[in-house]
Scaffold this motif. Structure first.
Motif, PDB file in Angstrom:
ATOM      1  N   SER C 663       0.845  -1.183   0.000  1.00 35.92           N
ATOM      2  CA  SER C 663       0.000   0.000   0.000  1.00 35.92           C
ATOM      3  C   SER C 663       0.880   1.232   0.000  1.00 35.92           C
ATOM      4  O   SER C 663       2.045   1.172   0.375  1.00 35.92           O
ATOM      5  N   PRO C 664       0.316   2.355  -0.409  1.00 35.29           N
ATOM      6  CA  PRO C 664       1.094   3.603  -0.355  1.00 35.29           C
ATOM      7  C   PRO C 664       1.538   3.887   1.077  1.00 35.29           C
ATOM      8  O   PRO C 664       0.852   3.522   2.036  1.00 35.29           O
ATOM      9  N   ARG C 665       2.672   4.535   1.195  1.00 42.53           N
ATOM     10  CA  ARG C 665       3.208   4.827   2.524  1.00 42.53           C
ATOM     11  C   ARG C 665       2.249   5.625   3.378  1.00 42.53           C
ATOM     12  O   ARG C 665       2.092   5.368   4.571  1.00 42.53           O
ATOM     13  N   ARG C 666       1.608   6.590   2.726  1.00 43.25           N
ATOM     14  CA  ARG C 666       0.701   7.445   3.504  1.00 43.25           C
ATOM     15  C   ARG C 666      -0.425   6.606   4.098  1.00 43.25           C
ATOM     16  O   ARG C 666      -0.847   6.796   5.240  1.00 43.25           O
ATOM     17  N   ALA C 667      -0.921   5.660   3.321  1.00 46.15           N
ATOM     18  CA  ALA C 667      -1.999   4.813   3.824  1.00 46.15           C
ATOM     19  C   ALA C 667      -1.519   4.017   5.030  1.00 46.15           C
ATOM     20  O   ALA C 667      -2.228   3.888   6.034  1.00 46.15           O
ATOM     21  N   GLN C 668      -0.275   3.512   4.937  1.00 47.43           N
ATOM     22  CA  GLN C 668       0.235   2.733   6.058  1.00 47.43           C
ATOM     23  C   GLN C 668       0.387   3.587   7.307  1.00 47.43           C
ATOM     24  O   GLN C 668       0.078   3.156   8.416  1.00 47.43           O
ATOM     25  N   TRP C 669       0.859   4.814   7.109  1.00 44.69           N
ATOM     26  CA  TRP C 669       0.989   5.700   8.270  1.00 44.69           C
ATOM     27  C   TRP C 669      -0.363   6.015   8.873  1.00 44.69           C
ATOM     28  O   TRP C 669      -0.526   6.065  10.083  1.00 44.69           O
ATOM     29  N   PHE C 670      -1.329   6.212   7.999  1.00 46.23           N
ATOM     30  CA  PHE C 670      -2.670   6.492   8.502  1.00 46.23           C
ATOM     31  C   PHE C 670      -3.181   5.324   9.346  1.00 46.23           C
ATOM     32  O   PHE C 670      -3.705   5.498  10.445  1.00 46.23           O
ATOM     33  N   ARG C 671      -2.981   4.130   8.792  1.00 42.99           N
ATOM     34  CA  ARG C 671      -3.437   2.950   9.532  1.00 42.99           C
ATOM     35  C   ARG C 671      -2.726   2.834  10.880  1.00 42.99           C
ATOM     36  O   ARG C 671      -3.369   2.562  11.896  1.00 42.99           O
TER      37      ARG C 671
ATOM     38  N   ASP D 148      -7.632   2.795  -1.062  1.00 40.94           N
ATOM     39  CA  ASP D 148      -7.168   2.684   0.308  1.00 40.94           C
ATOM     40  C   ASP D 148      -8.014   3.552   1.210  1.00 40.94           C
ATOM     41  O   ASP D 148      -8.634   4.516   0.770  1.00 40.94           O
ATOM     42  N   SER D 150      -7.258   5.658   3.275  1.00 44.54           N
ATOM     43  CA  SER D 150      -6.809   7.027   3.526  1.00 44.54           C
ATOM     44  C   SER D 150      -7.315   7.895   2.462  1.00 44.54           C
ATOM     45  O   SER D 150      -7.784   8.555   2.053  1.00 44.54           O
TER      46      SER D 150
END
Lengths: 509, 174, 776, 150
Positions: C663-671, D148, D150
C-alpha cells in the motif's frame, strides 16, 4: 409458564444436534427443522399473551436468581419480536427446503444447512430473551457464526469476497462487544442487565455516557447504522435467496433490539437523544439514496433495509414511550417485509436469470402472481396505507411530532425517506414488471448456490411460503390495534424500567 | 540476515502426516512417542474431566487435551492412522456432545425444575460403593465429547482435507 | 359505510373471474355497485343535509387510528361525481374496451377498486382515514395510467403521477399528524368545529395544502395530469377529470370552514388556484391533442375550484359546490366524446379531424351542451356556478375581492376560448382538411355521454336541487344559487367571459404564435428534479460506499475513537495513584507480549507471524496465571496450541510471504496512527472505568459461598461454567459446533457440482467432490 | 476481593499494545494478516476481560483463601468462554482464508466490484429515463477496484 422461556433457545440447538447426527436422512432434517420452528412459534404466542397479561416473565436458569445465574426474560417486546422472527424463520425454511428439493433433488443431504439454520434461530431467540449482557454476546456469536457459515457455504470465487467483508466486520464488532463487556464489568462489577441498570447509576454521568456510546457502536454495527453500515450492501446481496431473506429479516433487527434494550434499560434519558437523531437522519438518507443508485435488485433492497433501520433509530432517539413503542412496532413489521422482499427477489431471479434491473422486464404479464407478491410487501415497505408499514410509520411520526420541533424536523426526513423508498420500489416495479418481456438469461455464476432461469422448476411451496409471509405482514396491518396496544404498553414499560428490574431482581431497587 | 530470511520459509510443506523431509521413511521416534502418548493423554483428559469440579480442569480442558492427543496421532501417523478409535463420523460426535449438553439442560424441566438445574446424584455401584456426582457432570461430558469431536473434525478438514487438495494439485505426494 | 367501501374492493377482486367469461360484462357488473352507492346516498340525502350520517370502526385506537365515516352535504356532492359518474363511465367502458381488449380485465377491476377507495376518501371523517384512501387512489391511478407498462410513455406518466401525488400525500400525512396532535383528535368534524391554533397548526396547514395541490394538479405540480392522458379514455374521464383530481379540492373544501380565515391557508390557495386557472387555460389553447386540451382545461378548472373553496366565505362555497358538480358533469361527457371520436375517426388530433359535425350530429349536440356548461352559458349548471363565484368576490369587494374576481374573469375568458376551440377542433369542417371518415359509435358509447351532459343541463334548470346541498355545506344565508339574479356586475362578468373567449378563439392564429414564447415549463422542472436526485444518489453512494473492506473497518475504528475518546476525556479522570504493576512478573510478561505484538505487525512471512502470535498467546496465558486464573490459563495454553496447529495446517498450502500488494506509505501511516489512537483509547478508557468502580462485584462473594454446596464444586470457575452460568457454556459449545461445521463445509465442499457429476477440476480451483462424499 | 479495581499501568500498556497491533493488522488487505489481527485483538479483549475483575489474588478455588483474597471468578469464567469462542472464530476465518486462496489464488480482500462500478457512473443504470440495455463495459469496469482507506 417460565419453563417455556428456555425452549425457544434449547429446542433449536437440540434440533441442530439431531440434524447433524441424522444428516444421512434429509427427510428427518426437514421434519425436525419445521417441527422445531413450529414449536418455537407456538411458544412465542404463549409468551406474548402471558407477558402482556402478567408483565415480564423470568426464567432463572439452574434455579439461580439473578445476578448469580442467567435470567431469561420474556417481556412484551422480546416476545413479540420472537414471535415474528419465528414465523419468518419458519416460512423461509419452507422456501429453502423446497428450493433445495427443486434444484438438487429430494435425496440431497447436507451436513451444514439445516443445523446452521437452526443454530441461527437459537441465537436469535437467545438474543431476544437473555437478561444478561455476556449471554447476549454469546447469543450474537451463535447467530453470527451460523450466519457466516450460511453466507459462505459453497460460495463461488466471485462471491467469496462478500463473505469476507461480512465475516471480518462482524468479527471486529464482536471483539468490540467483548471489549465493551470488559469495560462494563471493570466499572460496575456485573453483567446482569437489571443489576447493571442500578449499578451504572453510581458512576459519574460522563462515564455512563462512555459506556452508552460503546454499546451504541457495537450494536450500531450489527444494526447497520450509518456510518457503520457499509458491510451490509456488500454482503447480503451475494447470499443465496433464502439466506439473504433470513439475514435481512432478522439479523439487523436483533442488533437494533439489543440497542433498544440496553439503551432504554441502562442509559435512561429524559430528552430526545441528539446524537442518535443525527445518525438516524444519516441512516435514512444514505440508505435511500444508495438504493436509488443501484441496478442490482438485491443491493437495492439492502440499501432500503439500511434506510429503514434509520426509522427505528429515530423512534429510539425520540426516547419516550411513544417513540420506543413506535420503533418496536416498526421493527416487528420490518422483519417480515424485508424477508418477504428478498424471497420475492429470489423468485424473480429464478425466472429472469439475473439480478440486474436493466436486464429484466414484463413480468407483470408473464408472472402476474409474482407481481402481486412483490406489490404488497413493496407497498408495505414504502409505508403506503393501509399496510403495516403505514401503521408503524404513523406511530413514529406521532412520536416525533409530539416530542418537539427538532424531532418533528426529523419526522420530515422520515417523510422524505419514505418518498425515496417509494421511488426506488416503483423503479423496480417499472423495470421488472413493466416493459417488454425479456427471455431468461443464463446463469452467469453457475458455481454458486443460486440457480436461476428455472421458473418451470419453481415448486408451489416456494410461492406459498412467500405468500404466507405476505399474509403475516397483512395480519400485522389488520391486527394493528391489539399489536400497537401491546407495543404501546411495551414502550411504557421499557422507559419505566421498573417492571423489568423488579421481575428479574425480585425487588425494586 | 540471510538466516533470518530463510529459516521460516521452508521449501517443503510443514507438518505433513507421516512424511519426513526426504523420502518416505516415517519418523519413527515421533510415531513411537505418539503411540505411547496417545492413551496416556486420553487418560489424563478423563482425569481432568472428573476433577474439574475441584481443581483446574473441566470439560473444556479435558476435551482439548484429548483433542491434542488426536493431533499428535494425526501428525505422527497421518491419514493412515487417522480417525477415531471407533468408526464414527466426527460431526456425529459433535452433534452427540451438543445433544447431551442440551438434554442435560432440558431434563430438569421434566421434573419441574428450571432448565439447567443440577442436583447431586448418589448411586450405589457394586464394588465401588456409593458414588455421588453432580448432574452437571453430564454437561461436562457433553462439552468433552463435543470438543474432541471438533478437534477431530478439524483434523479431517484442515488436516486431511487440505492434504487431499495438495495431493490433487500435485504439490505433495505421500 | 366501511362495508360499502369494502364491497367495492371485494367485487373488484372477483371481477377477473367475470372478465374471463366476458370482458364487457365485467364492466357492467362493476357499474352496479357505484350505481347502488349513488342510490344509497340520495336515499340518505335527508340526514346527510341535516346532522350527517356517521359510522366508526376502530382500527388501532392507541394511535388514534380509526376508520371513521360521515355522509354530509359535501360528501353527497362528491358521491354524485364518484359513484354517479363512475357508474356512467363504467357503462361507457363496456363499449370503449373491445371484447378482446387485453387491458380490459385489469382496467375493470382497477376502476372498481378506484371507485371504492375514492368513495372511502369522500366519506372519511378522520384525517388518517382520509389519508389511507388518498394514497390508495394514487396507487390505483399509477396502475391505471401505466396499464400493461409496455409503452414507455405510460410508464413515465404513471411514475410521474405517483411521485408527485405521493410527495404531496406524504407531506400531508405529516401535516395531518401535526394537526391531529395539536387538536387532540383526528376527527375532521371535530377539528373544523373547534379549530386548533398555534405554531403546530401553522406548520401543518402548508403541508396539508401541499398534498391538496399535488393531487389536484395545482401550479407548479400540474404537469403530471396532462401526462396522465396516455391512459385509456374512461380512465382519464373518471380519475383525471371527474373524481380523483378533485380530491385536493375536496380536502380544501373540507378544512376551509375551520381555517379559511388564516392567511397561511387562503393566501397559498388563492395564489396557486388563480395561477393554475390562468396557466391551465392558456396551455389548453395551444394543444392539438383533444385529450390534452381537456386535460389543461381540467387543470384550469381545478384552480378555479381551489379559489372558490379556499378563499372562504359562504357565497364562494355555494359557487364551489355548484362548480364542483358542474365540472364533473361537463368534463366527463367531453372526455367520453373524445374517446368516441377517437374510436370512430381513428384520431384525436384536432388538425386531422374535420367535418364531424355532419357525420356525427348527435355527439356534436351533446358536446355543445357540455362545452356550453364549461364556458358558463345559461341555463347550464356551469353558468349558475360561475355567476355565484363572481358574486362572491365582487360582493366582498376590496383589493382582495376585486383582485380575485378579475383573476377569475381572465380565467373564464380562457375557459370560454378553449371550450370554443374544443368544439371547433372536434367537429368543425376545416378548410384544406378532407372530411374524416367515421363509423358510428354504438348506444353503449353515446348513452352515457348524453346522460351526463343532460344532467348538467337539468341541474342548471333545476338549480334548487344543487342549492340544497350547497347551502347545507356553506351554511344558511340570504344568497342562493339561481339562474337569474338580475342585472349586475356578475352577469356582466359572465358576458365578458363568453365574449372575450369567443374573441380569443377567433384570433387563435395570433394566440398560437404567442405560445411559442412560454418562459416557464413545469415539466422540465420535474424532469430536472428527478435527474438531479439520481445524480445526487449516484454521487453520494459512490463516495460513501467505496467497497473497500479496510476502509469499512477503519471507519468503525474511527467512530469508536471519535465517540469514546472525547467522552472519556470529558467524563472521567485518570486515577490517582495508579499502580505500576500488581505483581512484578506482570512487567516482563507484559513486555514480552507487547514486543511480540509489535513484531507481528512487521512480520512479512506468515510463519513468523503465526509463531509470534503463539508467543502472545502463551504470554497472555502466563499473565492469566499471575492474575490468579489457573483454569483460564490452562484453557488458553491448550487453545493456543491447537490454534497454532490449525494455522500451520493451513499455512502449508499458502505462500510463505503475505501476498498483498504494497500500500502507499501514507496509507500505512494512517493505519498505524489510527491503530495507535484506537489502542490508546481502549486502554485509557479501561483504566478510567476500572478506577471509577465504587462497589465490589455483585456476584463474586455469592459464587464463592454457593459453589461448594449449591453447585457441588470447590472450583468456582467450574461451578460457574457448568452450573451458575451453564447457558453460556451451552451457547459456547454451540459456537464451536457451528464453526467446526463451517470449516468442514469450506474446506471439504470446496466446489459444489450441481449435476452430481464429479468432473475433475483444475488444480487450484478446488476439489470437485461434495462435502457429502467425505462425510459418507 | 477488596481494594481498588484499578488496572495497573503495565497491564494497561499491554492491552493498549495488543489493541494497537490488532487494529493495525485488521486494516490490511491480506486476509491472513486480518486473521492474525483478529487473534491478537482477541488476546487483548480476553486479557482486558480478565483484568477487569480486579488485581491478582488467589485462584478461585474454595479452600485456597478467603473471599477477600480470592480473585473475582466471574471475569475469568467469561474470559474462558470468550477464549473458546475466539478460537472457534479463528479456525473458521482460517478456513475462509484457505478457501479464498483455493478459489482465487490469493487471500487478498478485493474491493466490491459493484460499488466501484457505481462510483464511476454518472447516472443509475436502472434509471427510468433510458430503456436501452447497457453494454457490458459498465459491468466489467474494474479499473478502479482498489482504494485505500486514507
Amino acid at each position: 409458564m417460565t419453563a417455556l422461556i428456555a425452549l425457544p433457545v434449547l429446542l433449536p440447538i437440540l434440533g441442530a444436534a439431531i440434524t447433524v447426527i441424522g444428516s444421512r436422512s434429509p427427510t428427518l432434517q426437514r421434519v425436525v427443522g419445521v417441527v422445531v420452528l413450529l414449536a418455537v412459534s407456538a411458544i412465542a404466542v404463549v409468551l406474548l399473551v402471558e407477558s402482556d397479561a402478567r408483565g415480564p416473565l423470568v426464567a432463572e436458569l439452574g434455579g439461580w436468581a439473578a445476578p448469580v445465574g442467567i435470567s431469561l426474560v420474556a417481556d412484551r417486546l422480546s416476545a413479540l419480536l420472537l414471535l415474528v422472527s419465528a414465523l419468518v424463520t419458519l416460512a423461509v425454511l419452507v422456501y429453502a427446503i423446497d428450493q433445495r428439493i427443486a434444484d438438487y433433488g429430494r435425496g440431497t443431504v447436507s451436513t451444514t444447512f439445516h443445523p446452521m439454520y437452526l443454530m441461527l434461530s437459537a441465537g436469535v431467540s437467545l438474543a431476544y430473551l437473555t437478561g444478561d449482557l455476556f449471554t447476549l454476546f454469546v447469543a450474537f456469536e451463535i447467530m453470527l457464526t451460523a450466519s457466516y457459515v450460511l453466507i459462505t457455504r459453497r460460495t463461488s470465487a466471485a462471491k467469496i469476497r462478500a463473505g469476507m467483508t461480512y465475516v471480518t466486520v462482524s468479527l471486529l464488532s464482536s471483539l468490540l462487544f467483548l471489549t465493551a463487556i470488559g469495560l462494563v464489568y471493570a466499572a460496575t462489577g456485573t453483567v446482569n442487565l437489571a443489576d447493571l441498570a442500578g449499578r451504572i447509576e453510581l458512576l459519574p454521568p460522563g462515564l455512563v455516557t462512555v459506556l452508552g456510546l460503546m454499546l451504541l457502536v457495537v450494536f450500531g454495527i450489527k444494526a447497520a447504522m450509518v456510518p457503520l453500515h457499509f458491510w451490509l450492501p456488500d454482503s447480503y446481496p451475494n447470499a443465496p435467496g433464502p439466506v439473504a431473506a433470513l439475514f435481512a429479516g432478522l439479523l439487523t433487527k436483533v442488533g437494533f433490539y439489543a440497542m433498544l434494550r440496553t439503551q432504554t434499560l441502562l442509559f435512561h434519558r429524559e430528552e430526545p437523544w441528539t446524537l442518535l437523531l443525527v445518525l438516524s437522519v444519516a441512516t435514512m438518507l444514505v440508505g435511500a439514496l444508495g438504493a436509488l443508485a443501484q441496478n442490482d435488485v438485491n443491493r437495492l433492497l439492502s440499501f432500503l433495509l439500511v434506510s429503514h433501520i434509520g426509522f427505528m433509530l429515530f423512534g429510539l432517539a425520540v426516547f419516550d414511550a411513544a417513540g420506543v413503542s413506535g420503533a418496536a412496532l416498526y421493527a416487528a413489521h420490518h422483519i417480515t417485509v424485508l424477508a418477504t422482499l428478498f424471497l420475492v427477489s429470489g423468485l424473480i431471479t429464478r425466472r429472469t436469470g439475473t439480478v440486474a434491473l436493466d436486464r429484466m422486464g414484463g413480468l407483470a404479464r408473464t408472472a402476474p402472481g409474482l407481481a402481486v407478491l412483490f406489490a404488497i410487501p413493496a407497498l408495505t415497505l414504502a409505508g403506503v396505507p393501509p399496510t403495516a408499514g403505514f401503521v408503524a410509520k404513523l406511530a413514529l411520526l406521532q412520536a416525533g411530532v409530539a416530542a418537539g420541533p427538532w424531532t418533528t424536523a426529523v419526522a420530515g426526513v422520515v417523510i422524505i425517506a419514505s418518498l425515496l423508498t417509494l421511488y426506488a420500489l416503483a423503479r423496480v416495479w417499472v423495470r421488472v414488471f413493466w416493459g417488454e418481456p425479456k427471455p431468461a438469461l443464463p446463469d452467469d455464476d453457475p458455481d454458486d448456490e443460486v440457480v436461476v432461469g428455472t421458473a418451470e422448476r419453481t415448486p408451489v411451496p416456494m410461492y406459498a411460503a412467500t405468500a404466507g409471509l405476505v399474509a403475516v405482514s397483512l395480519a400485522i396491518a389488520v391486527f394493528a390495534g391489539p399489536l400497537s396496544a401491546v407495543t404501546g404498553r411495551a414502550g411504557v414499560d421499557l422507559l419505566d424500567r421498573e417492571p423489568y428490574r423488579t421481575a428479574v431482581l425480585g425487588v425494586g431497587p | 540476515m540471510t538466516i533470518f530470511d530463510e529459516w521460516d520459509a521452508p521449501r517443503e510443506p510443514w507438518m505433513l502426516p507421516g512424511a519426513c523431509r526426504r523420502g518416505r521413511t516415517r519418523r519413527l521416534l515421533l510415531e513411537v512417542a505418539a503411540r505411547t502418548l496417545f492413551p496416556t493423554m486420553l487418560v489424563f483428559s478423563l482425569y481432568l474431566l472428573l476433577v474439574g469440579h475441584y481443581s483446574p480442569g473441566g470439560g473444556f480442558a479435558a476435551g482439548l487435551v484429548a483433542g491434542l492427543a488426536f493431533v499428535l496421532r494425526h501428525i505422527a501417523g497421518g491419514s493412515v492412522g487417522f480417525g477415531m478409535p471407533v468408526p464414527v463420523r466426527p460431526p456425529v460426535v459433535i452433534g452427540s456432545g451438543l445433544a447431551i449438553a442440551v438434554l442435560t439442560a432440558l431434563v430438569p424441566l421434566l421434573v419441574g425444575s428450571p432448565a439447567l438445574s443440577s442436583a447431586k446424584l448418589a448411586v450405589d455401584i457394586p464394588l465401588l460403593g456409593p458414588v455421588s456426582a453432580q448432574t452437571s457432570l453430564f454437561l461436562d461430558i457433553g462439552v468433552y465429547l463435543l470438543i474432541v469431536g471438533v478437534v477431530v473434525d478439524l483434523l479431517r478438514s484442515l488436516g486431511a482435507g487440505i492434504e487431499r487438495d495438495m495431493r490433487e494439485a500435485e504439490e505433495w505426494l505421500p | 359505510m366501511l362495508a360499502l367501501v369494502l364491497a367495492h374492493l371485494v367485487v373488484a377482486a372477483a371481477l377477473p373471474m367475470v372478465s374471463a367469461r366476458s370482458r364487457r360484462a365485467a364492466f357492467g357488473v362493476a357499474a352496479i355497485l357505484p350505481a347502488l352507492t349513488l342510490a344509497w346516498a340520495l336515499a340518505n340525502a335527508g340526514p346527510a343535509l341535516g346532522p350527517g350520517l356517521t359510522s366508526t370502526t376502530a382500527w388501532a385506537p392507541t394511535l388514534g387510528l380509526e376508520l371513521s365515516f360521515r355522509l354530509d352535504a359535501l360528501a353527497l356532492a362528491m358521491i354524485v361525481l364518484v359513484s354517479g359518474i363512475g357508474a356512467v363511465i363504467l357503462v361507457y367502458a363496456m363499449g370503449y374496451f373491445g371484447p378482446t381488449s387485453e387491458d380490459a380485465t385489469r382496467s375493470a377491476a382497477l376502476l372498481l377498486t378506484f371507485a371504492g377507495v375514492m368513495l372511502g376518501l369522500v366519506l372519511a371523517d378522520d384525517l388518517l382515514t382520509l389519508y389511507v384512501f388518498w394514497e390508495l387512489t394514487s396507487v390505483t391511478s399509477f396502475l391505471l395510467v401505466g396499464q400493461s407498462g409496455e409503452k414507455r410513455e405510460n410508464r413515465r406518466a404513471a411514475v410521474q403521477a405517483l411521485l408527485v401525488t405521493v410527495l404531496g400525500g406524504l407531506a400531508m400525512l405529516l401535516g395531518f399528524v401535526l394537526l391531529g396532535e395539536a387538536a387532540g383528535t383526528y376527527r375532521i368534524s371535530e377539528i373544523v368545529a373547534a379549530p386548533p391554533t398555534g405554531p403546530m397548526v401553522t406548520a401543518a396547514l402548508p403541508l396539508i395544502l401541499l398534498g391538496a395541490f399535488t393531487k389536484s394538479a395545482q401550479l407548479p405540480f400540474h404537469p403530471w395530469l396532462p401526462a396522465a392522458m396516455v391512459a385509456p379514455t374512461p380512465v382519464s374521464a373518471y380519475l383525471h377529470a371527474a373524481s380523483m383530481v378533485k380530491a385536493g379540492v375536496y380536502l380544501v373544501a373540507r378544512l376551509s370552514p375551520g381555517f379559511s380565515d388564516l392567511a397561511v391557508w387562503w393566501v397559498p390557495v388563492v395564489v396557486a388556484g388563480l395561477g393554475t386557472m390562468l396557466i391551465g387555460g392558456w396551455r389548453a389553447l395551444h394543444q392539438t391533442d383533444l385529450k390534452r386540451v381537456l386535460a389543461f382545461g381540467t387543470v384550469s378548472q381545478l384552480g378555479f375550484l381551489m379559489v372558490l373553496f379556499g378563499a372562504g366565505g359562504r357565497i364562494a362555497a355555494l359557487g364551489g359546490i355548484a362548480m364542483l358538480l358542474a365540472h364533473g358533469l361537463f368534463k366527463a361527457p367531453l372526455f367520453m366524446i373524445v374517446g368516441a371520436v377517437e374510436h370512430a375517426a381513428g384520431s384525436r388530433d384536432l388538425r386531422k379531424l374535420s367535418g364531424l359535425r355532419t357525420s356525427m350530429p348527435g355527439l356534436a349536440v351533446a358536446a355543445a351542451v357540455a362545452a356550453a356548461s364549461m364556458a358558463g352559458l345559461p341555463p347550464l349548471l356551469g353558468f349558475v356556478g360561475k355567476e355565484t363565484a363572481f358574486e362572491a368576490f365582487l360582493g366582498e369587494g376590496g383589493v382582495r375581492g376585486w383582485a380575485i374576481a378579475l383573476g377569475l374573469l381572465a380565467g373564464s375568458v380562457l375557459t370560454a376560448a378553449y371550450s370554443a376551440r374544443f368544439l371547433w377542433g372536434t367537429f368543425a369542417a376545416k378548410p384544406g382538411v378532407a372530411p374524416t371518415p367515421v363509423h358510428a359509435p354504438g348506444p353503449l358509447t353515446t348513452a352515457p355521454i348524453w346522460l351526463s351532459a343532460a344532467a348538467g343541463l337539468a341541474l342548471g334548470i333545476a338549480y334548487p336541487l344543487v342549492d340544497a346541498p350547497a347551502e347545507a355545506y356553506a351554511g344558511p344565508g340570504e344568497y342562493h344559487l339561481a339562474l337569474w339574479h338580475g342585472l349586475g356586475l356578475p352577469l356582466l362578468f359572465s358576458a365578458i367571459a363568453i365574449g372575450g373567449g369567443l374573441t380569443v378563439h377567433v384570433l387563435r392564429t395570433r394566440v398560437d404564435r404567442l405560445a411559442k414564447h412560454s418562459p416557464f415549463d413545469a415539466q422540465h422542472g420535474y424532469e430536472g428534479a428527478i435527474a438531479g436526485l439520481e445524480r445526487v444518489a449516484v454521487v453520494v453512494t459512490g463516495r460513501v460506499q467505496v467497497g473497500s473492506l479496510p476502509a469499512y473497518l477503519a471507519t468503525i475504528i474511527v467512530v469508536v475513537v471519535v465517540l469514546i475518546g472525547p467522552a472519556t476525556l470529558f467524563g472521567g479522570a485518570w486515577p490517582v495513584g495508579q499502580p505500576l504493576y500488581h505483581s512484578i512478573i506482570q512487567v516482563p510478561l507484559g513486555l514480552a507480549v507487547a514486543v511480540a505484538a509489535l513484531a507481528v505487525v512487521k512480520a512479512r512471512r506468515r510463519f513468523t507471524a503465526v509463531l509470534l502470535v503463539g508467543v502472545i498467546g502463551y504470554g497472555v496465558a502466563g499473565l492469566f496465571i499471575v492474575g490468579g486464573a489457573p483454569d483460564l490459563a490452562l484453557a488458553q495454553f491448550l487453545v493456543e496450541t491447537l490454534s497454532l496447529v490449525a494455522f500451520v495446517f493451513v499455512l502449508r498450502r499458502l505462500p510463505a510471504h503475505f501476498t498483498e500488494q504494497p500500500s502507499p506509505r501514507r496509507a500505512q501511516w494512517f493505519r498505524a496512527g489510527l491503530a495507535a489512537v484506537g489502542g490508546t483509547v481502549v486502554a485509557g478508557v479501561a483504566v478510567v472505568l476500572s478506577a471509577a468502580r465504587v462497589a465490589p462485584s455483585s456476584t463474586s462473594a455469592d459464587f464463592i459461598a454457593l459453589a461448594p454446596d449449591g453447585a457441588g464444586a470447590d472450583n468456582v470457575i467450574a461451578a460457574i461454567l457448568v452450573d451458575f452460568r451453564a447457558l453460556d457454556t451451552v451457547g459456547e459449545i454451540g459456537v464451536l459446533f457451528v464453526a467446526a461445521a463451517g470449516v468442514a463445509s469450506l474446506v471439504l465442499a470446496t466446489r459444489y457440482d450441481r449435476k452430481g457429476l464429479s468432473a475433475s477440476v483444475e488444480s487450484g480451483q478446488g476439489s470437485p467432490r461434495h462435502e457429502e462424499d467425505l462425510v459418507g | 476481593m477488596t481494594g481498588p479495581t484499578t488496572i495497573n499501568l503495565a497491564m494497561a500498556v499491554t492491552v493498549g499494545v495488543l489493541y494497537t497491533a490488532g487494529f493495525y493488522l485488521l486494516l490490511q488487505r491480506s486476509l491472513m494478516r486480518v486473521l492474525i489481527g483478529v487473534v491478537v485483538l482477541g488476546h487483548g479483549t480476553n486479557l482486558l476481560l480478565q483484568i477487569a475483575g480486579g488485581p491478582p489474588g488467589r485462584a478461585p478455588i474454595v479452600g485456597t483463601g478467603t473471599a477477600e483474597t480470592i480473585t473475582d471468578p466471574l471475569p475469568q469464567a467469561l474470559a474462558l468462554t470468550a477464549v473458546v469462542i475466539t478460537f472457534a472464530l479463528t479456525t473458521y476465518l482460517l478456513a475462509l482464508g484457505y478457501r479464498s486462496f483455493v478459489l482465487v489464488g490469493h487471500d487478498e480482500v478485493q474491493d466490491d466490484v459493484e460499488d466501484r462500478r457505481i462510483a464511476t457512473q454518472k447516472m443509475p443504470s436502472a434509471s427510468l429515463d433510458d430503456d436501452q440495455d447497457h453494454t457490458d463495459e459498465d459491468h466489467t469496469d474494474e479499473a478502479a477496484t482498489r482504494q485505500d482507506p486514507s
